[in-house]
Design an enzyme around this catalytic site. Structure first.
Site, mmCIF file in Angstrom:
data_model
loop_
_atom_site.group_PDB
_atom_site.id
_atom_site.type_symbol
_atom_site.label_atom_id
_atom_site.label_comp_id
_atom_site.label_asym_id
_atom_site.label_seq_id
_atom_site.Cartn_x
_atom_site.Cartn_y
_atom_site.Cartn_z
ATOM 1 N N HIS A 42 -45.013 34.173 -76.732
ATOM 2 C CA HIS A 42 -45.485 34.400 -75.364
ATOM 3 C C HIS A 42 -44.346 34.871 -74.477
ATOM 4 O O HIS A 42 -43.415 34.118 -74.190
ATOM 5 C CB HIS A 42 -46.073 33.093 -74.815
ATOM 6 C CG HIS A 42 -46.669 33.201 -73.468
ATOM 7 N ND1 HIS A 42 -46.172 32.511 -72.382
ATOM 8 C CD2 HIS A 42 -47.731 33.901 -73.003
ATOM 9 C CE1 HIS A 42 -46.897 32.762 -71.321
ATOM 10 N NE2 HIS A 42 -47.856 33.610 -71.672
ATOM 11 N N HIS A 84 -44.257 40.165 -66.177
ATOM 12 C CA HIS A 84 -45.504 39.412 -66.153
ATOM 13 C C HIS A 84 -46.412 39.789 -64.996
ATOM 14 O O HIS A 84 -47.628 39.611 -65.071
ATOM 15 C CB HIS A 84 -45.213 37.906 -66.098
ATOM 16 C CG HIS A 84 -46.441 37.060 -66.137
ATOM 17 N ND1 HIS A 84 -46.950 36.435 -65.014
ATOM 18 C CD2 HIS A 84 -47.285 36.748 -67.148
ATOM 19 C CE1 HIS A 84 -48.040 35.770 -65.347
ATOM 20 N NE2 HIS A 84 -48.278 35.941 -66.626
#
Length: 343
Positions: A42, A84
């Site tokens: 991740h 992100h």
């Protein structure tokens, strides 16, 4: 980036990542494993190094991850940057650059006003002058010790790096906030499809999966590429059969918040699982789950080791609960821990 420079950069990053393993939190290096469930790093090995840096991706590969996940945003000049979200404030040193002070502004993301420095107001050349910073410095001081060391990277550069590896590693780009870019007259779907087509990575069996939180965005890009596509679904609560039927006709994967599978009880502890994994599998959908983090702050109450939010709890037990249900893949900030629990 030329093939030669890509090879040199890739070799340097792998060497640096290996050296940083000992500094991070002494994670155990694991051999790659390609049976289910798949381990998705991740944002890279983001539990150990600042997220979405080439160094974090390289460390994830060295720790045995099957997949690395670059979130993608657009720059002013249309490049796909691994961040992100469009806002740079929490994960870069942009605020320390006086030459960019006037770029701070307020924009709407998902209908909400957000103030900060936005990647789409910077060219890639300008973004290359910034350096990455740890998003959670209080919880992850070892990672924060590397603030200012690593440059921001594009998805193109990530693919260059992956191309130097001696084993297959899948990239799993997430198109962030497609509607935000659509409102600005930009298309993150076209930018990604163009790059995949250019690299001949737009085929069904290419080592690239594509994801988004926006269903319509996935339908749009699916018209141009043959890669597997997956919808990210947040929150908790039942997903109706009719909705799953629709997803099964249009998608390959649903990627769920953990609480969709093991809801949290009123006291924050993990409770009995739902039947979503079984129902999705019956329809031919893969089920991916996010996000597994070792710190007590993120774990269910009954798996925490103490009241210290930064201390690690029993993440192995959490992995085992999901693995036993037969999920197809897990997203983890600590890919080595996911691999160890699986193997």
């Amino acid at each position: 980036m030329s093939p030669k420079s890509a090879l040199l950069r890739g070799a340097a990053v792998v060497t640096a990542a290996g050296a940083l393993i000992g500094m991070a939190a002494a994670p155990a290096v694991a051999k790659p494993h390609h049976d289910e469930p798949t381990v998705i790093a991740h944002r890279g090995a983001s539990g150990y190094l600042p997220e979405h840096t080439l160094e974090a991706y390289a460390l994830a590969v060295e720790l045995g991850a099957d997949v690395i996940e670059p979130d993608l945003v657009l720059t002013k000049d249309g490049e796909l940057l691994a961040r992100h979200e469009p806002v740079l404030d929490e994960t870069t040193d942009v605020a320390a650059h006086p030459e960019f002070a006037e770029r701070k502004t307020t924009k709407l993301i998902d209908g909400k006003p957000v103030t900060g420095f936005f990647a789409d107001d910077f060219t890639l050349a300008e973004l290359k002058t910034l350096r990455a910073e740890e998003r959670l410095p209080t919880l992850r001081p070892d990672s924060a010790a590397h603030d200012g060391e690593f440059e921001l990277v594009t998805y193109d550069e990530v693919l260059d790096y992956v191309g130097t590896l001696g084993r297959k590693v899948i990239t799993y780009p997430e198109m962030k906030h497609p509607s935000y870019y659509e409102d600005k007259g930009m298309s993150i779907e076209d930018a990604l499809a163009d790059l995949l087509e250019e690299r001949k990575l737009d085929r069904r069996w290419s080592p690239v999966w594509v994801q988004s939180f926006e269903y319509e965005s996935l339908l749009t890009i699916d018209e141009r590429i043959d890669n597997p596509v997956g919808l990210n679904i947040d929150g908790q609560g039942e997903i109706p059969d009719a909705t799953l039927d629709e997803y099964a006709e249009t998608l390959d994967t649903i990627s769920l918040n953990k609480n969709r599978i093991f809801p949290r009880a009123a006291d924050g502890s993990i409770s009995k699982p739902t039947d979503i994994v079984e129902r999705a599998h019956e329809r031919g959908l893969d089920v991916h789950v996010w996000t597994f983090r070792a710190e007590n702050s993120f774990l269910p109450a009954n798996l925490r080791s103490s009241t210290n939010p930064a201390e690690w709890g029993d993440i192995e037990a959490e992995f085992e609960l999901f693995y036993d249900l037969g999920v197809d893949a897990v997203f983890s900030d600590f890919p080595d821990l996911a691999v160890a629990a699986r193997d």
